[in-house]
Design an enzyme around this catalytic site. Structure first.
Site, PDB file in Angstrom:
ATOM      1  N   LYS A 122      -0.909  -2.491  13.626  1.00  0.00           N
ATOM      2  CA  LYS A 122      -0.745  -1.636  12.355  1.00  0.00           C
ATOM      3  C   LYS A 122      -1.093  -0.416  12.248  1.00  0.00           C
ATOM      4  O   LYS A 122      -1.654   0.207  12.349  1.00  0.00           O
ATOM      5  CB  LYS A 122      -1.854  -2.888  11.696  1.00  0.00           C
ATOM      6  CG  LYS A 122      -2.117  -2.695  10.073  1.00  0.00           C
ATOM      7  CD  LYS A 122      -0.994  -3.432   9.500  1.00  0.00           C
ATOM      8  CE  LYS A 122      -1.151  -2.706   8.076  1.00  0.00           C
ATOM      9  NZ  LYS A 122       0.592  -2.913   7.162  1.00  0.00           N
ATOM     10  N   GLY A 179       1.133  -1.311   0.271  1.00  0.00           N
ATOM     11  CA  GLY A 179      -0.105   0.379  -0.044  1.00  0.00           C
ATOM     12  C   GLY A 179       0.937   1.438   0.362  1.00  0.00           C
ATOM     13  O   GLY A 179       0.464   1.823  -0.942  1.00  0.00           O
ATOM     14  N   ASN A 180       2.385   1.260   0.414  1.00  0.00           N
ATOM     15  CA  ASN A 180       2.908   2.105   0.695  1.00  0.00           C
ATOM     16  C   ASN A 180       3.178   2.510  -0.345  1.00  0.00           C
ATOM     17  O   ASN A 180       3.773   3.716  -1.401  1.00  0.00           O
ATOM     18  CB  ASN A 180       3.800   2.335   2.090  1.00  0.00           C
ATOM     19  CG  ASN A 180       3.451   2.713   3.055  1.00  0.00           C
ATOM     20  OD1 ASN A 180       2.361   3.106   3.426  1.00  0.00           O
ATOM     21  ND2 ASN A 180       3.664   1.403   4.120  1.00  0.00           N
ATOM     22  N   LYS A 202       6.608  -8.718   6.251  1.00  0.00           N
ATOM     23  CA  LYS A 202       7.248  -9.327   4.706  1.00  0.00           C
ATOM     24  C   LYS A 202       8.082 -10.329   5.019  1.00  0.00           C
ATOM     25  O   LYS A 202       8.144 -11.062   4.056  1.00  0.00           O
ATOM     26  CB  LYS A 202       7.977  -8.303   4.123  1.00  0.00           C
ATOM     27  CG  LYS A 202       6.592  -6.809   3.890  1.00  0.00           C
ATOM     28  CD  LYS A 202       7.428  -5.866   3.013  1.00  0.00           C
ATOM     29  CE  LYS A 202       6.917  -4.182   3.079  1.00  0.00           C
ATOM     30  NZ  LYS A 202       5.301  -4.229   3.509  1.00  0.00           N
ATOM     31  N   LYS A 241      -1.309  -7.408   5.385  1.00  0.00           N
ATOM     32  CA  LYS A 241      -1.559  -7.830   3.711  1.00  0.00           C
ATOM     33  C   LYS A 241       0.102  -8.973   3.620  1.00  0.00           C
ATOM     34  O   LYS A 241      -1.211  -9.921   2.711  1.00  0.00           O
ATOM     35  CB  LYS A 241      -2.064  -6.901   2.846  1.00  0.00           C
ATOM     36  CG  LYS A 241      -0.540  -6.316   2.456  1.00  0.00           C
ATOM     37  CD  LYS A 241      -0.034  -6.194   0.749  1.00  0.00           C
ATOM     38  CE  LYS A 241       0.981  -6.169   0.320  1.00  0.00           C
ATOM     39  NZ  LYS A 241       2.104  -5.379   1.616  1.00  0.00           N
TER      40      LYS A 241
HETATM   41  N1   CP Z   1      -3.427  -4.121   5.420  1.00  0.00           N
HETATM   42  C1   CP Z   1      -1.566  -3.750   5.393  1.00  0.00           C
HETATM   43  O1   CP Z   1      -0.974  -4.687   5.635  1.00  0.00           O
HETATM   44  O2   CP Z   1      -1.589  -2.896   4.051  1.00  0.00           O
HETATM   45  P1   CP Z   1      -0.414  -2.332   4.226  1.00  0.00           P
HETATM   46  O3   CP Z   1       0.669  -3.192   2.953  1.00  0.00           O
HETATM   47  O4   CP Z   1      -0.447  -0.730   2.944  1.00  0.00           O
HETATM   48  O5   CP Z   1       0.611  -1.731   5.059  1.00  0.00           O
END
Ligand code: CP
Length: 310
Positions: free
Chosen positions: A126, A9-10, A272, A210
Site C-alpha cells: 500500500k 485520498g490522492n 479501484k 479504501k
Molecule cells: N487507504 C487508502 O486506500 O487511501 P488512498 O485511497 O488515499 O490511497
C-alpha cells in the site's frame, strides 16, 4: 437510490502534499456533488482514502519520536478518519446550508477486521505519504523502510495492506443512515484490527485499501451504486502510451480481463477496478470510476468508467 461515494485520498490532496487548504478545497467540490444528489433525493454514504495523510502523520511521528512518544500506524489511521471526517462534515454542512437542506451529518470512527495471517503483512503493497526521488528513498530503505518506484512522480513508501473482512462498526453507520444522517464511515478502508481467540480486538500496523473497504461498506449499507472518485475521469487502457484509451461502460468480466492483461497499476487504478468488480459481482447495480468534478453525473452512469454486471 442509495449511493456509496468513495473519495480518493490522492484526489483530495492536489499535488499529493496534503496541505490543509488543498484538502478543504477538494472537500468543498466533492460535498457540492453530495448536496446535489441529496437535493435529488439520492441517499449518500461517504467514505474516503487516507494514503497521503496517514503517510504524512507517520513521518511526523518518526521525526518527533525523540521528543514525544510515537503512536503506531493504526493510531495514525484513526486520526485521519477524525480529521477528514471533520473537514468533510464542515464542507457538507456548508453546501447543505446554501441549498436550505435540513440534514445532519455524522462521522463514524470505524474498525475493520483483518486476518493476522494475511499475506499482506509479509509483503507491503500500500503506497502512502509523499513521493521522493530514488536517491532519497534509497536512504530510507537503508533504515529499514520499504519504498517502491511509482513511475514519473518518484518513489513512495509502501506498508502492509491486509484484505478487509468485516466492518466492525457497520451497524453504527447503518443505524445513522437509517435515521437520516449523511454518514462518513470507514475512512482509509477502516482502522485495521485483528480478533484474538477470546474475542477481543486490537489494532494492527497496516493501511487497508479504501476502495476494497468501500466495496464491502457499500454492500453492508445496501448501496445500489458505488462511485469511486479519483483524480482521473476514467480507467485507461494502455495508460501513458499513444494507444491510451478510456474505458466507458464495461462488464465486470471484461474489466477483470483487462486487469489480468496488466492494464491497471497496483496500489492505484488496480484496487479501484477490483473494488468496482467486487461490488457488482456481489449484487450492486453499477460501479463508476471518475474524477471529483463528475461525481453527480456519475451516479446515473452518464460518465466515467461504468462497471455493470456480466
Ligand atoms: N487507504 C487508502 O486506500 O487511501 P488512498 O485511497 O488515499 O490511497
Amino acid at each position: 437510490m442509495r449511493v456509496l461515494l468513495a473519495l480518493g485520498g490522492n484526489a483530495m490532496t492536489a499535488d499529493g502534499r496534503a496541505r490543509p487548504e488543498d484538502q478543504i478545497a477538494a472537500a468543498a467540490v466533492a460535498m457540492e456533488a453530495v448536496a446535489d444528489l441529496l437535493e435529488q433525493d439520492v441517499d449518500v454514504v461517504v467514505t474516503h482514502g487516507n494514503g497521503p495523510q496517514v503517510g504524512n502523520l507517520l513521518v511526523k511521528n518518526e521525526l518527533a519520536a525523540a521528543v514525544v512518544p510515537p503512536v503506531p500506524l493504526d493510531w495514525c489511521g484513526a486520526q485521519t478518519q477524525a480529521t477528514l471526517g471533520f473537514v468533510l462534515m464542515d464542507a457538507l454542512d456548508a453546501a447543505l446550508a446554501r441549498r436550505g437542506l435540513d440534514r445532519r451529518t455524522a462521522t463514524v470512527v470505524t474498525r475493520t477486521l483483518v486476518s493476522a495471517d494475511d499475506a499482506g503483512f509479509a509483503r507491503p503493497t500500500k503506497p502512502i505519504g509523499r513521493f521522493l526521488p530514488a536517491a532519497d528513498a534509497a536512504l530510507l530503505v537503508e533504515h529499514g523502510e520499504t519504498w517502491e518506484d511509482r513511475g514519473e512522480k518518484g518513489w513512495r513508501r509502501v506498508v502492509a495492506s491486509p484484505e478487509p473482512l468485516d466492518i466492525i462498526d457497520a451497524p453504527a453507520a447503518r443505524a445513522l443512515v437509517d435515521a437520516g444522517f449523511v454518514v462518513i464511515a470507514n475512512g482509509g478502508g477502516g482502522i485495521p484490527v485483528v480478533r484474538a481467540v477470546d474475542g477481543t480486538l486490537s489494532g494492527v500496523e497496516a493501511v487497508i485499501d479504501k476502495d476494497l473497504g468501500a466495496a464491502l461498506l457499500a454492500r453492508t449499507v445496501d448501496a445500489d451504486v458505488l462511485v469511486i472518485g479519483t483524480d482521473v475521469t476514467h480507467a485507461v487502457l494502455h495508460f501513458g502510451t499513444p494507444q491510451a484509451r478510456d474505458v466507458g461502460v464495461v462488464t465486470a468480466a471484461e474489466l477483470r480481463a483487462y486487469a489480468a492483461d496488466g492494464h491497471f497499476a497496483s496500489g492505484s487504478m488496480g484496487p479501484k477496478v477490483d473494488a468496482a468488480c467486487r461490488f457488482v459481482e456481489g449484487g450492486g447495480a453499477r460501479a463508476v470510476i471518475t474524477d471529483l468534478a463528475h461525481l453527480s453525473e456519475a451516479v446515473t452512469g452518464a460518465t466515467g468508467t461504468v462497471v455493470v454486471p456480466n
